[in-house]
Enzyme design. Structure first.
Site, short mmCIF file in Angstrom:
data_model
loop_
_atom_site.label_atom_id
_atom_site.label_comp_id
_atom_site.label_asym_id
_atom_site.label_seq_id
_atom_site.Cartn_x
_atom_site.Cartn_y
_atom_site.Cartn_z
N THR A 18 4.27 1.80 2.18
CA THR A 18 5.58 2.07 1.24
C THR A 18 6.41 3.25 2.08
O THR A 18 7.38 2.91 2.37
CB THR A 18 5.24 2.11 0.12
OG1 THR A 18 4.59 1.13 -0.54
CG2 THR A 18 6.47 2.50 -1.01
N ALA A 19 5.90 4.45 2.26
CA ALA A 19 6.28 5.46 2.93
C ALA A 19 6.80 5.27 4.09
O ALA A 19 8.13 5.44 4.80
CB ALA A 19 5.66 6.56 2.88
N GLY A 76 1.06 -1.12 0.17
CA GLY A 76 -0.10 0.07 0.07
C GLY A 76 0.83 1.38 0.06
O GLY A 76 2.16 1.47 0.51
N CYS A 77 0.31 2.47 -0.25
CA CYS A 77 1.04 3.57 -0.38
C CYS A 77 1.34 3.92 1.07
O CYS A 77 2.76 4.48 1.06
CB CYS A 77 0.24 4.84 -1.12
SG CYS A 77 -1.68 4.84 -0.20
N TYR A 78 0.66 3.94 2.00
CA TYR A 78 1.17 4.32 3.39
C TYR A 78 1.97 3.55 3.90
O TYR A 78 3.30 3.96 4.38
CB TYR A 78 -0.12 4.52 4.09
CG TYR A 78 -1.04 5.83 4.41
CD1 TYR A 78 -0.35 6.93 4.30
CD2 TYR A 78 -2.35 5.90 4.16
CE1 TYR A 78 -1.10 8.23 4.59
CE2 TYR A 78 -3.12 6.85 4.21
CZ TYR A 78 -2.58 8.36 4.36
OH TYR A 78 -3.41 9.21 4.41
#
Length: 349
Positions: free
Chosen positions: A156-157, A152-154
């Protein structure tokens, strides 16, 4: 000249699907042979995205596994949560490579998935087959695999910001607090008040407090890296901008370390990984500095008064947080240089 890998994109009318189209159009080893949408089959893709007029295939295909098999070698699943769980096994069973950009195969526990995502989980046999494609951490597992679950995007960061310090054993994993902020594109193209201009303009809000579905994904990976259960506090916010995630992470250290030692640790961990850039001491990244790119930029600050480390991690949520990382995983899967088709600089300003 060798033949190109044929790629199909399911969910081509969402932001993630359209970003995959943008990236794959310039990939030297890939040809897009099918763009697929269950809701808009037969319509021109340019009806919804005029910027793609005369650039990609004229018509959107319907979901037909046999047709996809005939036209494709690899399938990117950019469909909503709950769709891939039933579709990916069919595609795998006919011999296709699959990269799932939804959340259906990220969690190893079907019970956990059902509790957080409110959908029926995927078949456990296929959950076990899926390789979690956080490229900078599990890239060796991605190589040669045929079924990838894109992070997911969150996560990953957040994970790229946390993994080095957690893996080294310097972090008190019971103290992790993540304050994450995303642009509105993270909510997808569907209509709703959170994407309504007059609701979001000049506004800033928290949402899904202590209930965001990416929480167990982050905890699962941190637990795997730490070798013990990890539970975090994870709060998400919506910012009135289109693209970008900024994850501010707070973690206590077990022992004293200098800021220089920590920066060196991160540089050593990500040495040779093109898409993670560690900032100089005293400098912290901004979302604008990775916009439109596959980079994750990380800044680190140690508060010697409290022994607490602050980590600032930024990505473009649709590129590194979705389509870009999917292409990066394809490159690793196929044995190509992981930067193939992704070696472009951020768009600025």
């Amino acid at each position: 000249m060798s033949m190109k890998l044929r790629a199909a994109i399911i969910g081509a009318t969402g932001y993630g699907g359209v970003e995959l189209i943008r990236l794959l159009l310039t990939h030297p080893h890939v040809e897009i042979t099918s763009v697929i949408s269950s809701s808009n089959a037969g319509a021109p893709l340019a009806d919804g995205y005029p910027h793609l007029n005369q650039i990609v295939l004229d018509k959107l295909d319907a979901i037909d596994v046999e047709l996809i098999k005939q036209k494709s070698d690899v399938v990117f699943l950019a469909a909503p949560h709950g769709v891939a769980s039933g579709l990916a096994p069919q595609l795998i069973d006919v011999g296709l490579k699959v990269i799932d950009v939804s959340g259906d195969f990220r969690l190893q526990s079907g019970e956990t998935y059902e509790r957080w995502y409110k959908h029926k989980p995927a078949d456990p046999a296929y959950l076990a087959k899926a390789i979690y494609g956080l490229a900078e951490v599990f890239g060796e597992e991605v190589k040669g695999s045929t079924f990838i679950s894109n992070p997911g995007c969150y996560p990953t960061a957040t994970l790229l910001g946390l993994v080095p310090i957690v893996k080294q054993g310097w972090a008190d994993t019971s103290s992790i607090i993540v304050d994450a902020k995303s642009g509105v594109s993270g909510a997808g193209r569907g209509l709703g008040l959170t994407a309504h201009f007059s609701e979001m303009n000049e506004n800033f809000l928290a949402y899904k407090v202590n209930k965001h579905q990416h929480t167990p994904e982050i905890e699962q990976v941190l637990g795997r890296v730490a070798g013990e259960e990890v539970v975090i506090t994870f709060t998400t916010h919506l910012v009135p901008m289109t693209r970008g995630i900024l994850s501010t992470i707070y973690v206590n250290l077990k022992q004293k370390h200098t800021e220089d030692e920590i920066i060196d640790l991160y540089r050593q961990y990500y040495e040779g990984r093109r898409f993670v850039r560690i900032r100089e001491k005293g400098k912290w990244p901004a979302t604008k500095e990775v916009w439109g790119s596959n980079y994750c930029d990380i800044g680190l600050s140690l508060d010697e008064r409290t022994g607490r480390l602050t980590i600032i991690s930024v990505i473009d949520n649709i590129v590194k947080g979705a389509g870009g990382q999917a292409v990066q995983n394809l490159n690793l899967m196929m044995g190509w240089d992981e930067a193939t088709g992704l070696a472009f600089t951020p768009v600025y300003p």
